[in-house]
Enzyme design. Structure first.
Site, PDB file in Angstrom:
ATOM      1  N   HIS A  88      32.909 -77.521  48.221  1.00  0.00           N
ATOM      2  CA  HIS A  88      32.914 -77.230  46.782  1.00  0.00           C
ATOM      3  C   HIS A  88      32.804 -75.848  46.231  1.00  0.00           C
ATOM      4  O   HIS A  88      33.323 -75.518  45.154  1.00  0.00           O
ATOM      5  CB  HIS A  88      31.759 -78.026  46.145  1.00  0.00           C
ATOM      6  CG  HIS A  88      31.663 -79.377  46.614  1.00  0.00           C
ATOM      7  ND1 HIS A  88      32.625 -80.445  46.110  1.00  0.00           N
ATOM      8  CD2 HIS A  88      30.846 -80.237  47.065  1.00  0.00           C
ATOM      9  CE1 HIS A  88      32.354 -81.586  46.536  1.00  0.00           C
ATOM     10  NE2 HIS A  88      31.202 -81.448  47.258  1.00  0.00           N
ATOM     11  N   HIS A 120      25.663 -69.331  44.663  1.00  0.00           N
ATOM     12  CA  HIS A 120      27.036 -69.519  45.050  1.00  0.00           C
ATOM     13  C   HIS A 120      27.833 -69.281  43.729  1.00  0.00           C
ATOM     14  O   HIS A 120      27.344 -68.769  42.812  1.00  0.00           O
ATOM     15  CB  HIS A 120      27.007 -71.364  45.035  1.00  0.00           C
ATOM     16  CG  HIS A 120      26.703 -71.893  43.781  1.00  0.00           C
ATOM     17  ND1 HIS A 120      25.213 -72.414  43.672  1.00  0.00           N
ATOM     18  CD2 HIS A 120      27.300 -72.396  42.860  1.00  0.00           C
ATOM     19  CE1 HIS A 120      25.147 -73.087  42.361  1.00  0.00           C
ATOM     20  NE2 HIS A 120      26.474 -72.853  41.946  1.00  0.00           N
ATOM     21  N   HIS A 122      31.724 -69.743  41.208  1.00  0.00           N
ATOM     22  CA  HIS A 122      32.837 -70.766  40.841  1.00  0.00           C
ATOM     23  C   HIS A 122      33.772 -69.870  40.283  1.00  0.00           C
ATOM     24  O   HIS A 122      33.458 -68.758  39.632  1.00  0.00           O
ATOM     25  CB  HIS A 122      32.166 -71.514  39.378  1.00  0.00           C
ATOM     26  CG  HIS A 122      30.960 -72.368  39.645  1.00  0.00           C
ATOM     27  ND1 HIS A 122      31.255 -73.638  40.281  1.00  0.00           N
ATOM     28  CD2 HIS A 122      29.823 -72.006  39.784  1.00  0.00           C
ATOM     29  CE1 HIS A 122      29.842 -74.148  40.209  1.00  0.00           C
ATOM     30  NE2 HIS A 122      28.854 -73.186  40.235  1.00  0.00           N
ATOM     31  N   GLU A 132      32.182 -70.989  34.453  1.00  0.00           N
ATOM     32  CA  GLU A 132      31.846 -72.322  33.995  1.00  0.00           C
ATOM     33  C   GLU A 132      31.447 -72.336  32.314  1.00  0.00           C
ATOM     34  O   GLU A 132      31.977 -72.923  31.473  1.00  0.00           O
ATOM     35  CB  GLU A 132      30.823 -73.103  34.905  1.00  0.00           C
ATOM     36  CG  GLU A 132      31.230 -73.232  36.113  1.00  0.00           C
ATOM     37  CD  GLU A 132      30.449 -74.669  36.904  1.00  0.00           C
ATOM     38  OE1 GLU A 132      29.386 -74.301  36.962  1.00  0.00           O
ATOM     39  OE2 GLU A 132      31.174 -75.360  37.256  1.00  0.00           O
ATOM     40  N   HIS A 145      25.763 -68.184  40.306  1.00  0.00           N
ATOM     41  CA  HIS A 145      24.786 -69.129  39.854  1.00  0.00           C
ATOM     42  C   HIS A 145      23.775 -68.972  41.177  1.00  0.00           C
ATOM     43  O   HIS A 145      23.893 -68.821  42.298  1.00  0.00           O
ATOM     44  CB  HIS A 145      25.084 -70.592  39.827  1.00  0.00           C
ATOM     45  CG  HIS A 145      25.711 -70.807  38.706  1.00  0.00           C
ATOM     46  ND1 HIS A 145      26.647 -72.035  38.511  1.00  0.00           N
ATOM     47  CD2 HIS A 145      25.935 -70.177  37.570  1.00  0.00           C
ATOM     48  CE1 HIS A 145      27.170 -72.073  37.492  1.00  0.00           C
ATOM     49  NE2 HIS A 145      26.874 -71.027  36.765  1.00  0.00           N
ATOM     50  N   THR A 229      25.631 -78.417  37.405  1.00  0.00           N
ATOM     51  CA  THR A 229      27.147 -78.616  36.985  1.00  0.00           C
ATOM     52  C   THR A 229      27.736 -79.379  37.972  1.00  0.00           C
ATOM     53  O   THR A 229      29.175 -79.275  37.774  1.00  0.00           O
ATOM     54  CB  THR A 229      27.773 -77.104  36.729  1.00  0.00           C
ATOM     55  OG1 THR A 229      27.804 -76.361  37.949  1.00  0.00           O
ATOM     56  CG2 THR A 229      26.888 -76.450  35.698  1.00  0.00           C
ATOM     57  N   THR A 230      27.500 -79.959  39.074  1.00  0.00           N
ATOM     58  CA  THR A 230      28.109 -80.881  39.827  1.00  0.00           C
ATOM     59  C   THR A 230      27.041 -81.995  39.979  1.00  0.00           C
ATOM     60  O   THR A 230      25.858 -82.111  39.633  1.00  0.00           O
ATOM     61  CB  THR A 230      27.975 -80.110  41.503  1.00  0.00           C
ATOM     62  OG1 THR A 230      26.763 -79.572  41.754  1.00  0.00           O
ATOM     63  CG2 THR A 230      29.086 -78.881  41.360  1.00  0.00           C
TER      64      THR A 230
END
Ligand code: NAG
Ligand code: NAG
Ligand code: NAG
Ligand code: NAG
Ligand code: ZN
Length: 325
Positions: A88, A120, A122, A132, A145, A229-230
């Site tokens: 992801h 990690h 995004h 995000e 993040h 957020t996942t």
């Protein structure tokens, strides 16, 4: 010793959803993207979801929001850091570090201490931004993040039972002309983690500070209560979104877009590049977003005190100041 072992065993849970829950982003497969997450994990349909749009006309200045206190961000700890493609995102697991060398932050009026577990990213695609959080509806090219766990809880799962269990620091990126050399290690490592499950152990750690804007700029931030957020989208995150973006070059951004892949979403299908791995902003509902002392707010976000009330309030303040202390 036993407690320590359990803590470390619990760490990989940060990175993976419950087995068998096939959540994804639309860019990987339209059938399991963000709009379906609430069917896979009920929590994703909650009232305190992340990310959000930060509307600077509606945020509330909170002068009691002190600076985030960083501990160990200015040292390269001994130990092992592992860069990995978890299917992801690209995640750096800050493991194998002894208790005395934990990297910590202290935040909030209660001065709660959280230790860093992983960070990690995004991102978007070659044409589109991929942060995000958005600010005044504006999306940024990428978002970092840094995930921390409240030190008053023993395991990640225990922390996930409390609204203040996790603290995530979010940073936005902006495109710069020159490469950000502090990102060379990570960008070079992407080649080694092209496929899901691939990982590479760094030869040495580095100061997390190096990935961030200068400390002097970190007094500008927004704070709110939200979620992962996942999936499972657990509503256990104290969010701090910093205003100052991190510079990174277009070619460094492109390396994320071009190098790492999602897992194949069906047998025989070819691998899809990992792009647009962001969840869109979620409704704020009844929450408020606080702005730190130095954060930018829009003019119309000033305290909405009715004009006739203002002299009264001033008078009260004078009484207050002249009273016994
Ligand atoms: C995989 O995802 C791509 C992109 O969303 C989609 O076109 C394709 O149909 C998916 N394949 C399967 C087997 O679901
Ligand atoms: C982080 O907090 C732990 C627990 O309070 C402490 O042992 C450790 O020394 C702290 N790390 C740094 C770098 O100060
Ligand atoms: C994407 O980000 C760039 C750089 O920050 C910005 O100039 C552009 O307006 C953004 N695009 C959108 C659609 O928000
Ligand atoms: C990472 O990949 C490069 C080639 O792209 C290779 O030279 C290097 O040995 C790899 N590193 C590890 C630790 O696998
Ligand atoms: Zn994230």
């Amino acid at each position: 010793m036993r407690r320590l072992a359990l803590t470390f065993l619990a760490l990989p849970l940060v990175l993976r959803a419950a087995p068998g829950v096939p959540w994804c982003y639309d860019s990987q497969d339209l059938k399991c993207g963000p709009r379906y997450w609430k069917d896979l994990a009920a929590g994703c349909g909650g009232d305190n979801q992340s990310p959000i749009n930060i509307d600077r006309r509606k945020v509330q200045r909170d002068r009691n929001l002190g600076d985030v206190l960083f501990e160990g961000y200015d040292q390269a700890p001994p130990g092992k850091w592992r860069l990995m493609n978890n299917g992801h995102t690209v995640v750096m697991r800050l493991e194998g570090v002894s208790v005395s060398e934990h990297i910590n932050i202290t935040i909030g009026v209660l001065h709660e201490k959280y230790r860093a577990l992983q960070f990690h990213f995004h991102w978007g695609n070659l044409k589109g931004n991929g942060s995000e959080h958005t600010i005044d509806g504006h999306q940024f090219p990428m978002e970092l993040h840094l995930v921390h766990m409240n030190t008053k809880y023993k395991t990640f799962n225990e922390a996930k039972g409390h609204p203040n269990g996790l603290a995530v620091l979010g940073f936005l990126y902006k495109v710069s002309n020159a490469d950000n050399s502090n990102y060379n290690t990570i960008v070079a490592g992407l080649k080694n983690i092209s496929h899901q499950g691939d990982f590479v152990d760094l030869a040495s750690t580095f100061c997390l500070n190096n990935l961030l804007p200068s400390m002097a700029k970190l007094s500008k931030y927004y704070r709110y209560q939200g979620s992962l957020t996942t999936p499972d989208c657990a509503e256990v995150v104290v969010w701090t979104l910093f205003e100052e973006p991190i510079p990174i070059s277009q070619s460094q951004l492109n390396a994320f877009v071009n190098t790492v892949h999602f897992p194949a979403n069906g047998t025989g299908t070819s691998l899809v590049k990992m792009t647009n791995n962001f969840r869109p902003p979620q409704p704020l509902k009844n929450r408020k977003v606080s702005a730190s002392r130095d954060a930018t707010i829009s003019r119309s976000a000033m305290p909405s005190v009715g004009l006739p009330l203002l002299p009264l309030l001033l008078a009260l303040q004078i009484v207050h100041f002249s009273g016994p202390s």
